[in-house]
Design a protein around this motif. Structure first.
Motif, PDB file in Angstrom:
ATOM      1  N   PHE A   1       4.438   6.011   1.593  1.00  0.00           N
ATOM      2  CA  PHE A   1       3.527   4.930   1.982  1.00  0.00           C
ATOM      3  C   PHE A   1       4.188   3.937   2.956  1.00  0.00           C
ATOM      4  O   PHE A   1       3.666   2.851   3.184  1.00  0.00           O
TER       5      PHE A   1
ATOM      6  N   TYR B   1       2.482   1.758   5.656  1.00  0.00           N
ATOM      7  CA  TYR B   1       1.778   0.535   5.248  1.00  0.00           C
ATOM      8  C   TYR B   1       2.740  -0.605   4.929  1.00  0.00           C
ATOM      9  O   TYR B   1       2.308  -1.690   4.551  1.00  0.00           O
TER      10      TYR B   1
ATOM     11  N   ILE C   1      -6.358   3.292   1.763  1.00  0.00           N
ATOM     12  CA  ILE C   1      -6.199   4.713   2.090  1.00  0.00           C
ATOM     13  C   ILE C   1      -7.545   5.431   2.015  1.00  0.00           C
ATOM     14  O   ILE C   1      -7.900   6.228   2.901  1.00  0.00           O
TER      15      ILE C   1
ATOM     16  N   TYR D   1       2.241   4.339  -6.560  1.00  0.00           N
ATOM     17  CA  TYR D   1       2.517   3.773  -5.241  1.00  0.00           C
ATOM     18  C   TYR D   1       3.872   3.079  -5.113  1.00  0.00           C
ATOM     19  O   TYR D   1       4.379   2.909  -4.004  1.00  0.00           O
TER      20      TYR D   1
END
Length: 370
Positions: free
Chosen positions: A296, A299, A159, A270
């Motif tokens: 997220f 990803y 990121i 995360y």
């Protein structure tokens, strides 16, 4: 010999510890089975022939603490299918490349021309992605709480560097849920646990307290050397003899009660709990793994490649008893395939593939029983 290690492999200390264990064993009310959760402990136990030093009423059994061993075929098949997609580079660690799936192993897939790369550190993914801007680089992330912070650090760097071609096939699992599943089973015969040390460095010993409270068994966080194992067994026997059950940390040189708070913080930044995870031999266990948080999802390889991942079966090799070994119900020698159809050159099950696997340890240090 390394002075930092030799003290924990001192033959006199080992003999003294196991002499004390034999004396204490005479006070046990019944024979006991002690599960070493981590595959690293299994290899130490087998390498130094520690079972031969035990009295007849104490037995080691193996647990589900090898991240490669517990990985189901379905998860490997997902990685295989992702790797088969156009313009994909699949990146993996350790022995995962050799574990057989329904379509073959990732090593065999690479021989067919799939772009599969083996690395020693997750951060190597950054350079691969930078050097291949037109490729989708997918990191096959595996492991217990020990390796999850490294995956989180990789995502953080992805990121930060603005890389748009890195994706994560997440397979990070947790230690307490499978232990709960094993100890809750009707056929469970586990009287105590040697808890994994590397995991505990990250999580702290506090994660085992609910298990001690629920099942009233001793749990000792144990180091990876033979002296560590001896000292941990003495702690377990003293608890059983005095009818106490608590969490103790023999590996106090590295493990604290709270663990590595910075590592825990980056993981929580995360990751969140997955609803369920299919464990090899143990089946579906709720809330036993992690997934990327919703923010997220760009990803997340399981989302990006979801159109390719349908209809993957979860059946394992019918002759392999790896699941029973991971539950501490059977030993590698109980498997009819051990050392014959299944060996390190032609592994049929994950317990033979992994360098931490129980079958690999038995084959390496004891070979075949005639």
């Amino acid at each position: 010999m390394n002075p930092y290690i030799s003290n924990y492999r001192n033959s006199q200390k080992i003999q003294e510890s196991f002499h004390a264990i034999r004396l204490l064993s005479k006070k046990l009310p019944k024979p006991i089975k002690i599960m070493e959760v981590c595959g690293g402990h299994t290899h130490t136990i087998m390498k130094y022939a520690l079972p031969q030093l035990l009295p007849d009423n104490i037995e080691f059994v193996h647990g589900p603490g090898c991240p490669v061993c517990i990985m189901s075929k379905a998860r490997i098949d997902c990685a295989y299918k992702i790797a088969s997609c156009k313009d994909v580079i699949l990146v993996t660690l350790g022995d995962m490349i050799k574990v057989p799936g329904s379509f073959g192993s990732l090593q065999e897939a690479r021989a067919k021309g799939f772009d599969i790369v083996f690395v020693y550190s997750p951060l190597e993914v950054l350079k691969i992605a930078q050097n291949n801007p037109n490729k989708k680089v997918v990191y096959f992330a595996i492991g217990f709480e020990t390796t999850t912070p490294m995956t989180a650090a990789l995502l953080q760097n992805v990121i930060k560097q603005g890389l748009k071609n890195v994706f994560f096939h997440i397979n990070h699992v947790l230690v307490p849920p499978p232990l709960k599943a094993i100890l809750s089973a009707k056929d469970s015969q586990i009287d105590a646990l040697l808890a994994p040390s590397h995991v505990s460095v990250i999580t702290g010993s506090k994660i085992y307290e609910p298990l001690v409270k629920k099942y009233q068994i001793p749990i000792v966080v144990c180091g990876f050397e033979p002296v560590d194992v001896g000292e941990s067994l003495i702690s377990i026997l003293n608890q059983i003899i005095t009818k106490t059950a608590k969490t103790e940390t023999q590996y106090a040189r590295s493990v604290t009660y709270e663990g590595n708070l910075k590592a825990q913080e980056i993981v929580s930044q995360y990751f969140t709990l997955e609803d369920s995870f299919h464990w090899r031999g143990l089946g579906e266990i709720p809330h036993s793994s992690l997934k990327l948080k919703e923010k997220f999802h760009p990803y997340d390889a399981n989302i990006i490649f979801q159109d390719y991942l349908g209809g993957i079966p979860k059946d394992e090799h019918k002759g392999c008893i790896c699941g029973e070994i991971l539950k501490g119900v059977k030993k590698p020698y109980d498997c009819k395939l051990f050392g014959k159809a299944c060996n390190p050159q032609n592994p049929l099950g994950s317990c033979m593939v992994s360098s931490e696997g129980a079958c690999a340890a038995y084959f390496k240090y004891e070979g075949l029983k005639l």
